[in-house]
Design a protein around this motif. Structure first.
Motif, PDB file in Angstrom:
ATOM      1  N   LEU A 137       4.422   2.306  -7.819  1.00 28.88           N
ATOM      2  CA  LEU A 137       5.368   2.842  -6.851  1.00 28.88           C
ATOM      3  C   LEU A 137       5.736   4.287  -7.153  1.00 28.88           C
ATOM      4  O   LEU A 137       6.198   5.011  -6.274  1.00 28.88           O
ATOM      5  CB  LEU A 137       6.631   1.976  -6.821  1.00 28.88           C
ATOM      6  CG  LEU A 137       6.502   0.638  -6.097  1.00 28.88           C
ATOM      7  CD1 LEU A 137       7.811  -0.137  -6.181  1.00 28.88           C
ATOM      8  CD2 LEU A 137       6.095   0.842  -4.654  1.00 28.88           C
ATOM      9  N   GLN A 138       5.538   4.708  -8.390  1.00 27.12           N
ATOM     10  CA  GLN A 138       5.771   6.097  -8.749  1.00 27.12           C
ATOM     11  C   GLN A 138       4.512   6.938  -8.544  1.00 27.12           C
ATOM     12  O   GLN A 138       4.591   8.100  -8.162  1.00 27.12           O
ATOM     13  CB  GLN A 138       6.229   6.192 -10.205  1.00 27.12           C
ATOM     14  CG  GLN A 138       7.570   5.527 -10.467  1.00 27.12           C
ATOM     15  CD  GLN A 138       7.970   5.575 -11.932  1.00 27.12           C
ATOM     16  OE1 GLN A 138       7.193   5.978 -12.785  1.00 27.12           O
ATOM     17  NE2 GLN A 138       9.196   5.144 -12.222  1.00 27.12           N
ATOM     18  N   ARG A 139       3.353   6.332  -8.792  1.00 26.70           N
ATOM     19  CA  ARG A 139       2.083   7.070  -8.707  1.00 26.70           C
ATOM     20  C   ARG A 139       1.563   7.159  -7.280  1.00 26.70           C
ATOM     21  O   ARG A 139       1.067   8.202  -6.857  1.00 26.70           O
ATOM     22  CB  ARG A 139       1.050   6.397  -9.617  1.00 26.70           C
ATOM     23  CG  ARG A 139      -0.328   6.999  -9.559  1.00 26.70           C
ATOM     24  CD  ARG A 139      -1.211   6.460 -10.678  1.00 26.70           C
ATOM     25  NE  ARG A 139      -1.040   5.024 -10.889  1.00 26.70           N
ATOM     26  CZ  ARG A 139      -1.651   4.090 -10.159  1.00 26.70           C
ATOM     27  NH1 ARG A 139      -2.459   4.430  -9.185  1.00 26.70           N
ATOM     28  NH2 ARG A 139      -1.458   2.807 -10.426  1.00 26.70           N
ATOM     29  N   ASP A 140       1.647   6.063  -6.521  1.00 25.84           N
ATOM     30  CA  ASP A 140       1.073   6.026  -5.171  1.00 25.84           C
ATOM     31  C   ASP A 140       1.862   5.049  -4.311  1.00 25.84           C
ATOM     32  O   ASP A 140       1.350   3.991  -3.944  1.00 25.84           O
ATOM     33  CB  ASP A 140      -0.404   5.633  -5.246  1.00 25.84           C
ATOM     34  CG  ASP A 140      -1.073   5.582  -3.885  1.00 25.84           C
ATOM     35  OD1 ASP A 140      -0.573   6.258  -2.954  1.00 25.84           O
ATOM     36  OD2 ASP A 140      -2.084   4.866  -3.733  1.00 25.84           O
ATOM     37  N   PRO A 141       3.118   5.363  -3.990  1.00 30.13           N
ATOM     38  CA  PRO A 141       3.962   4.400  -3.285  1.00 30.13           C
ATOM     39  C   PRO A 141       3.412   3.990  -1.919  1.00 30.13           C
ATOM     40  O   PRO A 141       3.422   2.804  -1.573  1.00 30.13           O
ATOM     41  CB  PRO A 141       5.309   5.124  -3.158  1.00 30.13           C
ATOM     42  CG  PRO A 141       4.986   6.573  -3.336  1.00 30.13           C
ATOM     43  CD  PRO A 141       3.832   6.620  -4.280  1.00 30.13           C
ATOM     44  N   ALA A 142       2.939   4.946  -1.136  1.00 33.76           N
ATOM     45  CA  ALA A 142       2.447   4.623   0.204  1.00 33.76           C
ATOM     46  C   ALA A 142       1.175   3.777   0.134  1.00 33.76           C
ATOM     47  O   ALA A 142       1.034   2.777   0.855  1.00 33.76           O
ATOM     48  CB  ALA A 142       2.180   5.907   0.990  1.00 33.76           C
ATOM     49  N   GLY A 143       0.249   4.156  -0.740  1.00 33.56           N
ATOM     50  CA  GLY A 143      -0.998   3.405  -0.866  1.00 33.56           C
ATOM     51  C   GLY A 143      -0.773   2.002  -1.407  1.00 33.56           C
ATOM     52  O   GLY A 143      -1.389   1.044  -0.931  1.00 33.56           O
ATOM     53  N   PHE A 144       0.125   1.880  -2.393  1.00 31.24           N
ATOM     54  CA  PHE A 144       0.407   0.572  -2.976  1.00 31.24           C
ATOM     55  C   PHE A 144       1.040  -0.354  -1.940  1.00 31.24           C
ATOM     56  O   PHE A 144       0.652  -1.520  -1.796  1.00 31.24           O
ATOM     57  CB  PHE A 144       1.323   0.728  -4.189  1.00 31.24           C
ATOM     58  CG  PHE A 144       1.629  -0.553  -4.900  1.00 31.24           C
ATOM     59  CD1 PHE A 144       0.654  -1.193  -5.644  1.00 31.24           C
ATOM     60  CD2 PHE A 144       2.887  -1.134  -4.821  1.00 31.24           C
ATOM     61  CE1 PHE A 144       0.930  -2.386  -6.309  1.00 31.24           C
ATOM     62  CE2 PHE A 144       3.167  -2.315  -5.481  1.00 31.24           C
ATOM     63  CZ  PHE A 144       2.183  -2.936  -6.220  1.00 31.24           C
ATOM     64  N   ARG A 145       1.996   0.162  -1.196  1.00 38.61           N
ATOM     65  CA  ARG A 145       2.650  -0.649  -0.171  1.00 38.61           C
ATOM     66  C   ARG A 145       1.640  -1.069   0.906  1.00 38.61           C
ATOM     67  O   ARG A 145       1.662  -2.215   1.365  1.00 38.61           O
ATOM     68  CB  ARG A 145       3.799   0.139   0.456  1.00 38.61           C
ATOM     69  CG  ARG A 145       4.591  -0.634   1.500  1.00 38.61           C
ATOM     70  CD  ARG A 145       5.750   0.223   2.013  1.00 38.61           C
ATOM     71  NE  ARG A 145       6.655   0.540   0.920  1.00 38.61           N
ATOM     72  CZ  ARG A 145       7.633  -0.247   0.517  1.00 38.61           C
ATOM     73  NH1 ARG A 145       7.832  -1.412   1.123  1.00 38.61           N
ATOM     74  NH2 ARG A 145       8.421   0.117  -0.470  1.00 38.61           N
ATOM     75  N   ALA A 146       0.752  -0.167   1.278  1.00 35.31           N
ATOM     76  CA  ALA A 146      -0.252  -0.485   2.298  1.00 35.31           C
ATOM     77  C   ALA A 146      -1.183  -1.592   1.821  1.00 35.31           C
ATOM     78  O   ALA A 146      -1.566  -2.477   2.588  1.00 35.31           O
ATOM     79  CB  ALA A 146      -1.050   0.768   2.651  1.00 35.31           C
TER      80      ALA A 146
END
Length: 209
Positions: A120-129
């Motif tokens: 969530l700190q490194r790639d919040p949008a990609g992780f959520r997707a």
């Protein structure tokens, strides 16, 4: 996805190269080729595979002197026999978009505990997707009670021969009550069928799990 062919055009290896790199190869030549490809990837973060394959991969990947941040061994569990009697959990079901925040929070916590890096700190949008896509693909099972996620499991691999589970989680306040065992047995009874096994891995450091 990449494949490696020898001079006779026969396939000697296949690899998924990216954030999570997975290699299945019959020769060290194939492993070396995949390692060189991964070395030029901006997204490479994790390499998973059998011990010899990973060691050979790293020899070629780290030629520039890069050091591994963390090396772990995992224990593979495979359930193939008949499911024993168990007390079912009526509320265990496929997750919906309404549980997205619970799934994101749990999987981010697991990733942080396992690898020391919070997605969530490194790639919040990609992780959520990615979590939303798993939910839409009906790959996440969850047990909700009074607004709290008691149990969660992700289906990462699904083939005619096996089901591979990841992200097994029991809420910290609800552990040592047998919930994890009941939910895993129930999932196995739902997902398994003759000729197909249910598998998961556990980090060797967490063998007590």
């Amino acid at each position: 996805f990449y494949i490696y062919r020898n001079r006779l055009k026969k396939i000697e290896g296949i690899a998924l190269i990216g954030h999570a790199t997975i290699v299945e190869a019959r020769t060290d030549y194939a492993v070396a080729a995949f390692a060189q490809l991964a070395a030029h990837s901006q997204h490479a973060y994790l390499i998973r595979g059998e011990r010899h394959t990973v060691e050979t991969f790293w020899q070629h990947y780290s030629e520039a002197g890069q050091q591994a941040r963390l090396v772990c061994r995992e224990l593979l569990f495979e359930k193939t026999e008949r499911i024993p009697p168990f007390e079912p959990v009526a509320e265990l079901r496929l997750a919906t978009r309404q549980e997205t925040e619970h799934v994101v929070e749990i999987n981010a916590l697991l990733a942080s505990e396992e690898g020391g890096d919070n997605p969530l700190q490194r790639d919040p949008a990609g992780f959520r997707a990615r979590m939303e896509r798993r939910i839409d693909q009906q790959r996440i099972w969850i047990w909700m009670r009074d607004g709290k996620a008691i149990f969660k499991a992700d289906i990462v691999g699904n083939t005619p021969e096996m089901i591979y589970l990841e992200g097994i989680h029991v809420h910290a306040d609800e552990r040592k009550k047998g919930y994890g065992k009941r939910c895993l047995l129930q999932l196995s009874s739902i997902l398994a069928r003759p000729g197909r096994s249910v598998c998961l891995t556990i980090n060797e450091r967490r063998a007590n799990a």
